[in-house]
Design an enzyme around this catalytic site. Structure first.
Site, PDB file in Angstrom:
ATOM      1  N   PRO A 143       9.928  18.378  32.761  1.00 23.85           N
ATOM      2  CA  PRO A 143      10.301  19.569  34.150  1.00 23.85           C
ATOM      3  C   PRO A 143      11.298  20.528  33.908  1.00 23.85           C
ATOM      4  O   PRO A 143      12.983  20.089  33.579  1.00 23.85           O
ATOM      5  CB  PRO A 143      10.500  19.217  35.376  1.00 23.85           C
ATOM      6  CG  PRO A 143       9.697  17.875  35.507  1.00 23.85           C
ATOM      7  CD  PRO A 143      10.100  17.754  33.892  1.00 23.85           C
ATOM      8  N   GLU A 144      10.964  21.380  33.422  1.00 27.79           N
ATOM      9  CA  GLU A 144      12.334  22.787  33.397  1.00 27.79           C
ATOM     10  C   GLU A 144      12.992  22.663  34.331  1.00 27.79           C
ATOM     11  O   GLU A 144      11.726  23.439  35.464  1.00 27.79           O
ATOM     12  CB  GLU A 144      11.861  23.762  32.692  1.00 27.79           C
ATOM     13  CG  GLU A 144      11.725  22.914  31.031  1.00 27.79           C
ATOM     14  CD  GLU A 144      13.398  22.926  30.013  1.00 27.79           C
ATOM     15  OE1 GLU A 144      14.331  23.444  31.053  1.00 27.79           O
ATOM     16  OE2 GLU A 144      13.336  21.561  29.114  1.00 27.79           O
TER      17      GLU A 144
END
Ligand SMILES: [Zn+2]
Length: 273
Positions: A2-3
């Protein structure tokens, strides 16, 4: 992994179900996350109501409505937060549940357990993990002038410079590569030798790639309430990242891969100067 766009999409997706809700129960099935889940988490949360959700870099901030404490949630390498309904059975790797009076359950899933949930007094802004972070990429404080001023006399290559969290948060490897392509800047170029005009183009490109990813996440991760397991993180249309050896979509030249700051970097040797 997850960015920033996934974390922002998560914030927007879960907020309508839990904001303003009273917490009735906290279930910790697995406390051994990257930071052990605080033993007093349930004691601290039960009976309190949830205030407006915020985000700083890749940290989701869930404040208590009375201002006494803020949960800091990080999704690590493989974590996700979604909304379950009371009675939905947990799946493997569903480690933490925050149950609310409305029957919606904030459920944390993390196979690799590199994420964590921790709490801080007050609004959480004094957390040392947030203290040295650079500006948010979509804020006005992040712009070409900021990049230009910070980079003077720096010999580091522009890509690792851009990926430094103290310069700007959220420009991870994918987004840094894409933004440099969009701005036509060679990732190897010394940060201190790039003009203000080119940094202005780069700041705009960073904002564009991240805003597009957030918008796309908003359409891909529509359903946060489901028993379908973790939300499927989205694959954005990418111009260079992961495309080495393939033709540049702009000029047809073969995209090259190099290593910069221990990270793989793909770029177009013709379009990026
Ligand atoms: Zn090209």
């Amino acid at each position: 992994m997850p960015e920033l766009p996934e974390v922002e999409t998560t914030r927007r997706g879960i907020a309508p179900y839990i904001e303003g809700q009273e917490i009735t129960e906290v279930l910790v099935r697995q406390p051994r996350l990257r930071v052990p889940v605080p033993e007093d988490l349930a004691e601290r949360l039960v009976g309190a109501s949830i205030g407006p959700l915020a985000r700083r870099a890749k940290y989701l901030q869930i404040p208590l409505a009375d201002g006494s404490a803020t949960l800091l949630w990080h999704l690590g390498m493989s974590g996700s937060l979604r909304i379950a309904r009371l009675g939905d059975l947990p799946k493997k790797h569903d480690h933490v549940d925050v149950v609310t009076a409305s029957g919606y359950v904030l459920r944390y899933h993390d196979p690799r357990r590199f994420g964590f949930v921790d709490w801080q007094q007050g609004d959480g802004s004094k957390d040392k993990r947030l203290a040295h972070l650079g500006p948010e990429p979509l804020d006005d404080a992040f712009n070409g002038q900021w990049l230009f001023n910070l980079s003077r006399n720096k010999r580091v290559a522009v890509k690792p410079f851009l990926m430094d969290n103290q310069v700007v948060v959220g420009a991870g490897n994918i987004y840094a590569a894409e933004a440099l392509f969009m701005a036509g800047i060679d990732p190897r170029r010394a940060a201190g030798r790039i003009s203000l005009a080119r940094y202005e183009a780069l700041a705009v490109a960073v904002k564009e790639v991240l805003a597009a990813a957030i918008t796309q996440g908003g359409t891909t991760l529509r359903d946060f309430v489901s028993g379908q397991g973790e939300p499927g993180y989205f694959a954005q249309q990418l111009n260079v990242y992961g495309r080495h050896g393939q033709p540049c979509l702009r000029c047809g030249s073969e995209l090259r891969r190099i290593t910069l700051g221990q990270r793989a970097s793909v770029f177009c040797p013709s379009c990026q100067r």
